[in-house]
Design an enzyme around this catalytic site. Structure first.
Site, short mmCIF file in Angstrom:
data_model
loop_
_atom_site.label_atom_id
_atom_site.label_comp_id
_atom_site.label_asym_id
_atom_site.label_seq_id
_atom_site.Cartn_x
_atom_site.Cartn_y
_atom_site.Cartn_z
CG ASP A 31 -22.99 14.36 13.25
OD1 ASP A 31 -22.06 14.41 14.09
OD2 ASP A 31 -23.12 13.45 12.41
CD GLU A 33 -25.35 20.08 20.66
OE1 GLU A 33 -25.21 20.81 21.64
OE2 GLU A 33 -25.13 18.86 20.67
CG ASP A 35 -24.45 20.00 10.56
OD1 ASP A 35 -23.22 19.89 10.35
OD2 ASP A 35 -25.29 19.10 10.33
CB SER A 80 10.71 8.65 -5.63
OG SER A 80 11.74 8.25 -6.45
CD GLU A 112 6.41 6.88 8.43
OE1 GLU A 112 7.46 7.13 9.05
OE2 GLU A 112 5.95 7.60 7.54
CE LYS A 114 6.19 3.55 -1.71
NZ LYS A 114 5.20 4.26 -2.46
CD GLU A 171 1.39 9.30 -0.75
OE1 GLU A 171 2.39 10.01 -0.50
OE2 GLU A 171 1.32 8.53 -1.73
CE LYS A 286 9.68 7.37 6.01
NZ LYS A 286 8.70 8.42 6.26
CB CYS A 427 -31.24 -25.18 -14.77
SG CYS A 427 -29.71 -24.64 -15.55
S1 IVH Z 1 8.90 9.11 2.94
C1 IVH Z 1 12.36 11.00 -0.05
N1 IVH Z 1 6.88 7.80 3.91
O1 IVH Z 1 6.05 7.02 -1.55
C2 IVH Z 1 10.98 10.54 -0.01
N2 IVH Z 1 6.87 8.27 1.58
O2 IVH Z 1 8.30 6.17 -3.38
C3 IVH Z 1 10.55 10.28 1.39
N3 IVH Z 1 4.85 7.48 0.42
O3 IVH Z 1 6.87 10.08 -3.00
C4 IVH Z 1 9.19 9.82 1.40
N4 IVH Z 1 3.87 6.64 2.20
O4 IVH Z 1 4.53 9.84 -2.03
C5 IVH Z 1 7.43 8.33 2.80
N5 IVH Z 1 5.15 6.69 4.96
C6 IVH Z 1 5.69 7.21 3.85
C7 IVH Z 1 5.04 7.15 2.60
C8 IVH Z 1 5.68 7.68 1.48
C9 IVH Z 1 3.76 6.86 0.90
C10 IVH Z 1 5.07 7.84 -0.99
C11 IVH Z 1 5.51 9.26 -1.21
C12 IVH Z 1 6.80 9.18 -1.96
C13 IVH Z 1 6.78 7.78 -2.49
C14 IVH Z 1 8.20 7.29 -2.59
#
Ligand code: IVH
Length: 669
Positions: A31, A33, A35, A80, A112, A114, A171, A286, A427
């Site tokens: 760390d 080095e 810095d 969304s 994935e 969320k 995110e 997805k 007590c």
């Molecule tokens: S894909 C068309 N992948 O969840 C939107 N979104 O409810 C495609 N989010 O606005 C988004 N993790 O902020 C995607 N692995 C992930 C995510 C993710 C969190 C959030 C993102 C989005 C919201 C959708």
């Protein structure tokens, strides 16, 4: 070297070391080095401002405040996702896609995490980060480029050149340990604490002074591509390519051969949720192939090819009806909230802890408030804070009690000054809490001696303290006469009491109810002292030498042992025939001299089994990483312990490597 070349050299070196440290977990230099290199770059840039480029890593520490945020129009709207709250809804999603694509057979999905943060769009021009923008209303967001430059996992220059415009979305989130530390500091300064890491991250991204954003230590996880030529043919391919460009994403994501596998993986991820270093509020499913995604198309709300499966929320709002005080087994008096029932994390909660009176004051919570209640995993529900806008008029600050709510003794402040304590050893509240703890599942595990039964036996003077449990057999006639306690249940209870006499030493030590001695610490103590005779003679020096025991716990145990009342409690129990079983002796010395920490989710073997094996072969298993640790075995979701190991240059293995390192004949799992 002329300044220009030196600046360029330093820029590349510092960027490379940031990547090695954060993205690859493989630092090459210390760390200090690092810095030094960073400071030299800062100094040179200050001396020759013309040499500052937009991708200089010095932007990561933030820049002086701006007046406001400009707006940014998203060329492709940030939409969304549809939500699913049940597995049935996921099956319907899969059926819908089959119909839309006119395909039979399993569809390949990518699953994935969320991430629970805020979405961010990053636009690169000829590989250099030009604009970072928040989602805003989906069509127009705010430009937060200076702030984004301070976020880990956002490359200021892509690792491989991509000509023209290239947009990455993902995110921004805050790690749980960073959040805890930030909140502790805010509380210390008397500032309002954040309800959750998401709010802290969102607030961080909206700072006008990016140096304040830098202080929040935010992290970016990439999940999709926006404007620009597509660099991949599927989601799994995209994440791989994004990693190569310098972005991060969780390794827990997985490709699934069909919806059934998605459902299985969701279960796995759900079980990992608490061990993850950051918060997630579900998973995103997805369709993996981009060609199929395009075929499935979009609605105005969002894509047809993806869905968010939401986990039970770990926070909820409810009304705090009243605050009352509860006396624990060590006499500590804790404020407890009586709540309007609310479902949190899938369980109805009516009570939540407010920790201690100082904390209550800091959190600024009052009777009648609408409060945020939090419950994660097996943790006791807690009140995080109040919604001040909804505070009813005329509410008053709660007053810490002056006297014990049970025995009326004047309360005393603990040495640390945080806890209030009832000093009266007689007590009744303390006595019953001690007995309940002693008989509880992780302690002596006496079935049939739960909270209600203990209260009843105390009222009827069938028991008076912990040791008197072992005289209950003399009162079996009285017991049988009690309503709801037939002959059979009395016989069962007495048998359970008898059976508890030979519990292992660690359970016995935990059952004694010594402050700060949880089941894990009790196990460490049992492994070190091996029998109760040795334990009761232990002094501070002997205690502090036990791995994982710190000064606070060591001195608490020493004081406990010095109290004659506690020594006579042990005498009484031993006299009644309690004979704690000694832990097994080591069977070999393969791990002699080693102190090993297991962290993260272990999938090939259980942590208990691994620790038992290490100990049975002469090593030590510790719960926290220190400079004495010789090896860290890290599974998925490993967080601060892994980071600490890297910081201290302690060897790290994953499960496979650990299993592979064992000599032949030694097996686990
Ligand atoms: S894909 C068309 N992948 O969840 C939107 N979104 O409810 C495609 N989010 O606005 C988004 N993790 O902020 C995607 N692995 C992930 C995510 C993710 C969190 C959030 C993102 C989005 C919201 C959708």
């Amino acid at each position: 070297m002329n300044p220009q070349d030196r600046v360029e050299f330093l820029r590349n070196e510092v960027t490379r070391h940031i990547d090695l440290y954060f993205a690859q977990n493989a630092p090459e230099i210390s760390d200090s080095e690092y810095d030094r290199l960073f400071q030299e770059l800062l100094d040179l840039e200050k001396q020759f401002p013309d040499l500052v480029t937009p991708d200089s890593p010095t932007h990561r520490i933030g820049a002086p405040p701006t007046k406001g945020f400009e707006s940014h129009k998203h060329q492709i709207p940030m939409l969304s996702l549809d939500n699913a709250f049940s597995l049935d809804e996921l099956n319907s999603f899969d059926e819908r896609l089959h119909r839309a694509l006119e395909l039979d057979g399993d569809l390949e999905y990518f699953l994935e995490l969320k991430y629970d943060g805020l979405s961010l769009s990053l636009t690169y021009e000829d590989s250099v980060l030009k604009t970072a923008a928040t989602r805003g209303d989906g069509r127009e967001g705010e430009v937060v480029t200076a702030n984004a430059k301070t976020v880990r996992g956002i490359p200021l220059r892509l690792k491989h050149p991509i000509p023209g415009t290239f947009e990455v979305r993902g995110e921004v989130l805050m790690y749980k340990d960073v959040f805890e530390k930030l909140n502790a500091e805010r509380a210390e300064r008397g500032e309002q604490v954040f309800a959750n890491p998401r709010n802290a991250a969102a607030g961080g991204m909206r700072q006008l002074d990016s140096r304040l954003t830098a202080a929040r230590k935010l992290t970016f996880m990439a999940y999709s591509q926006g404007v620009g030529e597509s660099i991949a043919s599927s989601q799994s391919d995209l994440l791989q390519k994004l990693r190569e460009l310098g972005f991060q994403s969780s390794e827990i994501s997985s490709r699934c051969g069909g919806i059934q596998e998605v459902l299985r993986q969701i279960e796995r991820i759900q079980s990992l949720r608490d061990t993850l270093p950051f918060g997630i509020d579900g998973v995103v499913v997805k369709l993996n192939e981009f060609a199929l995604q395009r075929q499935a198309g979009m609605t105005t709300r969002g894509p047809r090819w993806a869905i968010a499966y939401k986990f039970a929320a770990e926070q909820a709002f409810t009304r705090l009806n009243s605050i009352f005080s509860q006396v624990g087994r060590t006499g500590v008096v804790t404020p407890v909230a009586d709540l309007e029932p609310v479902v949190v994390g899938g369980v109805t909660v009516t009570r939540a802890t407010l920790h201690n009176y100082e904390d209550l004051e800091r959190r600024n919570v009052r009777e009648g408030d609408t409060v945020i209640v939090q419950r994660a995993g097996d943790v006791i529900p807690e009140v995080v804070g109040a919604v001040l806008e909804k505070r009813p008029s005329g509410s008053v600050e709660p007053n810490p009690p002056k006297n014990c709510p049970e025995c009326d003794s004047p309360l005393v402040k603990d040495a640390g000054g945080v806890f209030l304590r009832c000093p009266n050893k007689a007590c009744p509240a303390q006595i019953s809490a001690k007995i309940i703890h002693f008989a509880s599942r992780l302690a002596m595990d006496i079935e049939g001696l739960g909270e209600k039964q203990v209260q009843r036996f105390l009222e009827l003077e069938l028991i008076r303290d912990v040791a008197s449990i072992y005289s209950l057999h003399l009162r079996s006639k009285d017991l049988i006469e009690l309503d709801r306690m037939g002959e059979q249940s009395v016989a069962n209870l007495l048998q359970a009491i008898e059976g508890s006499k030979s519990r292992p030493l660690d359970r016995f030590l935990f059952a004694l109810g010594i402050r700060f001695v949880g089941d894990r610490t009790a196990r460490d103590l049992a492994r070190t002292f091996r029998n109760i005779g040795e334990f009761r003679k232990a002094n501070y020096e002997a205690l502090i030498a036990v791995p994982d025991i710190g000064p606070r716990t060591a001195s608490e145990i020493e004081q406990w042992l010095e109290d004659p009342a506690n020594q006579s409690l042990i005498d009484g129990l031993l006299g009644a025939g309690v004979a704690p079983a000694e832990p097994d002796s080591p069977r070999g010395d393969y791990f002699a001299g080693q102190i090993i920490v297991f962290t993260g989710k272990l999938e090939r073997f259980s942590r208990d089994a691994a620790e038992e094996m290490v100990i049975s072969l002469g090593g030590k298993a510790a719960g926290s990483v220190s400079k004495n640790t010789t090896l860290v075995v890290a599974g998925p979701g490993a967080g601060s312990k892994l980071a600490k190991a890297q910081e201290l240059n302690i060897p790290v293995m994953d499960e496979e490597q650990f299993l592979g390192s064992l000599p032949e004949g030694l097996q686990l799992g």
